[in-house]
Design a protein around this motif. Structure first.
Motif, PDB file in Angstrom:
ATOM      1  N   PRO A   1      44.575  37.799  31.036  1.00 43.81           N
ATOM      2  CA  PRO A   1      45.632  38.416  30.102  1.00 43.81           C
ATOM      3  C   PRO A   1      44.908  37.949  28.437  1.00 43.81           C
ATOM      4  N   VAL A   2      45.443  39.007  28.327  1.00 47.09           N
ATOM      5  CA  VAL A   2      45.329  39.307  26.945  1.00 47.09           C
ATOM      6  C   VAL A   2      46.272  39.637  25.419  1.00 47.09           C
ATOM      7  N   GLY A   3      47.072  38.638  24.525  1.00 48.59           N
ATOM      8  CA  GLY A   3      47.870  39.854  24.011  1.00 48.59           C
ATOM      9  C   GLY A   3      47.286  39.416  22.427  1.00 48.59           C
ATOM     10  N   GLY A   4      47.412  38.177  21.378  1.00 53.26           N
ATOM     11  CA  GLY A   4      46.636  38.169  20.696  1.00 53.26           C
ATOM     12  C   GLY A   4      45.011  37.916  20.724  1.00 53.26           C
ATOM     13  N   GLY A   5      45.037  37.168  21.524  1.00 54.57           N
ATOM     14  CA  GLY A   5      43.291  36.588  22.194  1.00 54.57           C
ATOM     15  C   GLY A   5      43.218  35.273  22.081  1.00 54.57           C
ATOM     16  N   GLY A   6      44.223  34.414  21.611  1.00 55.11           N
ATOM     17  CA  GLY A   6      43.918  33.300  21.610  1.00 55.11           C
ATOM     18  C   GLY A   6      42.984  32.722  22.135  1.00 55.11           C
ATOM     19  N   LEU A   7      44.041  32.870  24.227  1.00 57.71           N
ATOM     20  CA  LEU A   7      43.935  32.370  25.304  1.00 57.71           C
ATOM     21  C   LEU A   7      42.039  33.150  25.770  1.00 57.71           C
ATOM     22  N   VAL A   8      42.278  34.411  26.111  1.00 62.64           N
ATOM     23  CA  VAL A   8      40.560  35.126  26.202  1.00 62.64           C
ATOM     24  C   VAL A   8      39.636  34.486  25.895  1.00 62.64           C
ATOM     25  N   SER A   9      39.882  34.020  23.873  1.00 60.51           N
ATOM     26  CA  SER A   9      38.481  33.780  23.284  1.00 60.51           C
ATOM     27  C   SER A   9      38.567  32.585  23.870  1.00 60.51           C
TER      28      SER A   9
END
Length: 322
Positions: A178-186
């Motif tokens: 899942p992507v919101g601000g992108g911290g997790l996927v980054s």
């Protein structure tokens, strides 16, 4: 500021005493529905019921290591999960914390923030407004602002999930995040691409809020109009200087969008078949499989269930739609 595999390994050491190594296992339901081999990584079972605790602990822990003298006051902004995780971490590590959310943030998340002793400011009409208030508070008081995604320590903390995925499922060839601000996927992309560069990383945004797909198409961070969504944790614009934009551009193989209907179907299906609860943001990767926005291929695909902090009334309503 670049984030390396060594930073993520250091984060794992820093947070090890406080976080769970969450389970990763096969989903017969999703495997049957897609014709693939689907594994679920249940960060919804993490302490504070979302992946956000990893980044929160690493950010506050790293700040304390770098600080001489009394612990500084910290301020953050959150759609809810990051704020809850920061409040838990601040309580454990003895740090004063102020959390800004919108007044529309789920009550279950706001109540948990208060329960852990943080000061909650929830008067903003929307997330973007809460972020502006939090940054103004930091400027006016001298508190240290920690972004829920635009922060190297937060990203490195999230990246510890990538280490676990490579170690626990070396056969997996695709990971949906899942992507919101992108911290997790980054964070996951940095870790996984360093250790297993051929693994495909797919970011999943919602149709109502997709700043990455819009910005990547434009070649620069672009403001979007944010619509209504049950995935409150994935909703909002990016900071103009968001470090996650370049990481996603360079390390994430694709981004896809999912509908509100698929999110609701995913929440119902996960409870019915896997006996797991997910919130709207947490179910996005599962929704991408159900909606066939991503094809699993012959090798295992991992879908990350990133959080379970959903208001009871909303969950009841979604279940009643079946």
């Amino acid at each position: 500021m670049s984030i390396t595999l060594d930073d993520i390994k250091a984060a794992r050491t820093r947070i090890a005493d406080h976080v769970r190594r969450t389970p990763l296992g096969p989903s017969p339901w999703l495997s049957d529905a897609t014709g693939g081999q689907i594994l679920l990584k249940a960060e919804s079972l993490q302490t504070t019921s979302s992946f956000k605790l990893r980044g929160a602990l690493n950010a506050i822990g790293g700040l304390l290591e770098r600080t001489q003298g009394p612990a500084p006051r910290v301020v953050t902004v959150s759609a809810g999960n990051h704020g809850r995780a920061m409040a838990w971490a601040a309580e454990q590590l003895g740090v004063a914390l102020t959390v800004f959310t919108s007044r529309e943030a789920p009550r279950t998340k706001r109540d948990a923030i208060r329960r852990h002793g943080a000061d909650l400011e929830d008067r903003a009409p929307a997330y973007d407004d809460a972020e502006r208030l939090a940054k103004a508070f930091a400027r006016e008081t001298g508190a240290t602002f920690i972004s829920p995604y635009n922060d190297a320590d937060v990203i490195a903390g999230a990246g510890t999930i990538g280490l676990e995925l490579v170690e626990d499922a070396p056969e997996a060839r695709q990971i949906l995040v899942p992507v919101g601000g992108g911290g997790l996927v980054s964070g996951i992309a940095i870790a996984v691409k360093a250790l297993a560069p051929t693994v495909r990383i797919v970011g999943v945004e919602v149709e109502a809020s997709h700043p990455f797909q819009t910005s990547l198409a434009a070649g620069r961070i672009t403001e979007i109009t944010v619509g209504d969504t049950i995935a409150d944790g994935l909703s909002g614009n990016l900071d103009a200087d968001a470090m996650t934009f370049a990481i996603v551009r360079d390390r994430v193989d694709a981004t896809v969008l999912v509908s509100e209907a698929a999110l609701r179907r995913g929440i119902r299906g996960l409870i019915a078949h896997e006996h797991l609860i997910a919130e709207g943001a947490g179910i996005a990767a599962v929704a991408a499989l159900l909606e066939r926005r991503v094809e699993p291929g012959p090798d295992p695909t991992v879908a990350l269930v990133s959080g379970a902090n959903i208001d009871f009334d909303r969950l009841q309503g979604i279940l009643a739609e079946a």
